[in-house]
Write a protein that holds these residues in place. Structure first.
Motif, PDB file in Angstrom:
ATOM      1  N   GLU A  17       0.835  -1.206   0.000  1.00  0.00           N
ATOM      2  CA  GLU A  17       0.000   0.000   0.000  1.00  0.00           C
ATOM      3  C   GLU A  17       0.871   1.259   0.000  1.00  0.00           C
ATOM      4  OE1 GLU A  17      -2.958   2.381   3.043  1.00  0.00           O
ATOM      5  OE2 GLU A  17      -2.701   0.233   3.328  1.00  0.00           O
ATOM      6  N   LEU A  18       1.912   1.251   0.823  1.00  0.00           N
ATOM      7  CA  LEU A  18       2.803   2.415   0.894  1.00  0.00           C
ATOM      8  C   LEU A  18       3.599   2.581  -0.392  1.00  0.00           C
ATOM      9  CD1 LEU A  18       4.193   1.935   4.539  1.00  0.00           C
ATOM     10  CD2 LEU A  18       2.543   3.659   3.779  1.00  0.00           C
ATOM     11  N   PHE A  19       4.067   1.455  -0.944  1.00  0.00           N
ATOM     12  CA  PHE A  19       4.917   1.483  -2.131  1.00  0.00           C
ATOM     13  C   PHE A  19       4.153   1.922  -3.375  1.00  0.00           C
ATOM     14  CE2 PHE A  19       6.807  -0.803  -5.806  1.00  0.00           C
ATOM     15  CZ  PHE A  19       8.054  -0.206  -5.808  1.00  0.00           C
ATOM     16  N   THR A  20       2.977   1.340  -3.574  1.00  0.00           N
ATOM     17  CA  THR A  20       2.235   1.625  -4.808  1.00  0.00           C
ATOM     18  C   THR A  20       1.687   3.050  -4.819  1.00  0.00           C
ATOM     19  OG1 THR A  20       0.653   0.690  -6.376  1.00  0.00           O
ATOM     20  CG2 THR A  20      -0.062   0.811  -4.070  1.00  0.00           C
ATOM     21  N   ASP A  60       7.095  -0.985  13.731  1.00  0.00           N
ATOM     22  CA  ASP A  60       7.561   0.249  13.073  1.00  0.00           C
ATOM     23  C   ASP A  60       6.511   0.757  12.088  1.00  0.00           C
ATOM     24  OD1 ASP A  60       9.955  -0.129  14.430  1.00  0.00           O
ATOM     25  OD2 ASP A  60      11.097  -0.723  12.650  1.00  0.00           O
ATOM     26  N   LEU A  61       5.943  -0.165  11.308  1.00  0.00           N
ATOM     27  CA  LEU A  61       4.936   0.220  10.320  1.00  0.00           C
ATOM     28  C   LEU A  61       3.684   0.775  10.995  1.00  0.00           C
ATOM     29  CD1 LEU A  61       5.205  -2.752   7.771  1.00  0.00           C
ATOM     30  CD2 LEU A  61       6.068  -0.421   7.469  1.00  0.00           C
ATOM     31  N   HIS A  62       3.277   0.156  12.090  1.00  0.00           N
ATOM     32  CA  HIS A  62       2.110   0.667  12.822  1.00  0.00           C
ATOM     33  C   HIS A  62       2.392   2.053  13.399  1.00  0.00           C
ATOM     34  CE1 HIS A  62       0.343  -3.638  13.510  1.00  0.00           C
ATOM     35  NE2 HIS A  62       0.092  -3.167  12.307  1.00  0.00           N
ATOM     36  N   ASN A  63       3.595   2.236  13.930  1.00  0.00           N
ATOM     37  CA  ASN A  63       3.972   3.555  14.465  1.00  0.00           C
ATOM     38  C   ASN A  63       4.019   4.604  13.363  1.00  0.00           C
ATOM     39  OD1 ASN A  63       4.171   2.651  17.118  1.00  0.00           O
ATOM     40  ND2 ASN A  63       6.337   2.126  16.923  1.00  0.00           N
ATOM     41  N   ALA A  64       4.446   4.190  12.175  1.00  0.00           N
ATOM     42  CA  ALA A  64       4.487   5.116  11.041  1.00  0.00           C
ATOM     43  C   ALA A  64       3.076   5.572  10.662  1.00  0.00           C
ATOM     44  CB  ALA A  64       5.172   4.450   9.841  1.00  0.00           C
ATOM     45  N   ARG A  65       2.124   4.661  10.717  1.00  0.00           N
ATOM     46  CA  ARG A  65       0.732   5.027  10.434  1.00  0.00           C
ATOM     47  C   ARG A  65       0.227   6.052  11.441  1.00  0.00           C
ATOM     48  NH1 ARG A  65      -2.578  -0.411   8.550  1.00  0.00           N
ATOM     49  NH2 ARG A  65      -2.241  -0.084   6.320  1.00  0.00           N
ATOM     50  N   ILE A  66       0.561   5.821  12.707  1.00  0.00           N
ATOM     51  CA  ILE A  66       0.123   6.739  13.772  1.00  0.00           C
ATOM     52  C   ILE A  66       0.716   8.131  13.552  1.00  0.00           C
ATOM     53  CG2 ILE A  66       0.315   7.238  16.256  1.00  0.00           C
ATOM     54  CD1 ILE A  66       0.225   4.109  16.638  1.00  0.00           C
ATOM     55  N   SER A  67       1.982   8.168  13.143  1.00  0.00           N
ATOM     56  CA  SER A  67       2.653   9.462  12.940  1.00  0.00           C
ATOM     57  C   SER A  67       2.480   9.998  11.522  1.00  0.00           C
ATOM     58  CB  SER A  67       4.143   9.333  13.268  1.00  0.00           C
ATOM     59  OG  SER A  67       4.759   8.390  12.407  1.00  0.00           O
ATOM     60  N   ASN A  68       1.720   9.258  10.686  1.00  0.00           N
ATOM     61  CA  ASN A  68       1.439   9.675   9.312  1.00  0.00           C
ATOM     62  C   ASN A  68       2.715   9.850   8.485  1.00  0.00           C
ATOM     63  OD1 ASN A  68      -0.431  10.173   7.287  1.00  0.00           O
ATOM     64  ND2 ASN A  68      -0.312  12.392   7.576  1.00  0.00           N
ATOM     65  N   THR A  69       3.631   8.883   8.637  1.00  0.00           N
ATOM     66  CA  THR A  69       4.863   8.886   7.841  1.00  0.00           C
ATOM     67  C   THR A  69       4.882   7.630   6.977  1.00  0.00           C
ATOM     68  OG1 THR A  69       6.074   7.793   9.648  1.00  0.00           O
ATOM     69  CG2 THR A  69       6.187  10.216   9.537  1.00  0.00           C
ATOM     70  N   ASN A  70       5.780   7.624   5.980  1.00  0.00           N
ATOM     71  CA  ASN A  70       5.876   6.510   5.052  1.00  0.00           C
ATOM     72  C   ASN A  70       7.310   5.984   5.040  1.00  0.00           C
ATOM     73  OD1 ASN A  70       6.130   4.797   2.821  1.00  0.00           O
ATOM     74  ND2 ASN A  70       4.666   5.953   1.594  1.00  0.00           N
ATOM     75  N   PRO A  71       7.566   4.836   5.704  1.00  0.00           N
ATOM     76  CA  PRO A  71       8.924   4.284   5.744  1.00  0.00           C
ATOM     77  C   PRO A  71       9.491   3.967   4.367  1.00  0.00           C
ATOM     78  CG  PRO A  71       7.504   3.173   7.329  1.00  0.00           C
ATOM     79  CD  PRO A  71       6.617   4.033   6.478  1.00  0.00           C
TER      80      PRO A  71
END
Length: 196
Positions: A17-20, A60-71
């Motif tokens: 989802e993040l990549f595409t 890490d991915l869940h935390n990224a969603r919370i902080s609205n960032t894209n690893p």
């Protein structure tokens, strides 16, 4: 499906989802529409790591969603520091602050993994022409990708990753490539090398 398989499936769903949905400077890349290739490559990586590494990265991915960032944006941005410095300078303000603790761990990971990369390229020189290169000095794609990938992980995930790979008595890079070609229906690396 066991616990590790469930973790990997969730990782792959989130990563795709993040990549595409990444926005690229030069427009959409073809690989962003090739879900099958993406899943083969990424699943081969995660399946060869421990449950603890995978679970930490999923957090890490869940935390990224919370902080609205894209690893995944961060990974490719960090790679550009080595491959497209001018473009990197335009986007580096969107990246997290450098973490020196994490960078020290990544340096130790880099030392181990790049030795595996060199061994793989030496053992399979023909296949190596079709994968990320290691012999183009300090900005080699394999090294840039490795650093970009690990800078997008948390300090904790990198620490767990380092401790895991230190226990291995085989070449992880070779194992991942071996799994990738098996998923593509090819027999093995030696057969592929001989056919090129």
């Amino acid at each position: 499906m066991d616990d590790k398989d469930r973790i990997i499936k969730e990782i792959l769903d989130i990563e795709w989802e993040l990549f595409t949905n990444l926005n690229n400077v030069g427009g959409r890349a073809n690989c962003q529409d090739n879900k099958n290739e993406f899943l083969i490559t990424r699943s081969s990586q995660w399946e060869n790591l421990s449950r603890n590494v995978c679970y930490s990265y999923l957090k890490d991915l869940h935390n990224a969603r919370i902080s609205n960032t894209n690893p995944l944006f961060e990974k490719y941005a960090y790679m550009m520091e080595y491959t497209h410095k001018d473009e990197f300078d335009k986007i580096k303000m969107y990246l997290p602050e450098e973490d020196e603790r994490k960078n020290k761990v990544i340096s130790k990971i880099e030392e181990i993994v790049m030795n595996w990369e060199k061994e793989f390229h030496s053992k399979y020189p023909k296949i190596s022409k079709f994968v990320r290169q290691i012999d183009i000095d300090d900005v080699a794609p394999a090294r840039a990708y490795l650093i970009g990938e690990h800078k997008s992980y948390s300090y904790t995930t990198n620490l767990i990753y380092l401790e895991y790979i230190k226990t291995l008595d085989f070449n992880l890079v070779e194992k991942i490539y071996s799994d990738i070609i098996a998923k593509k229906g090819l027999k093995d690396l030696d057969t592929l090398e001989g056919s090129l």
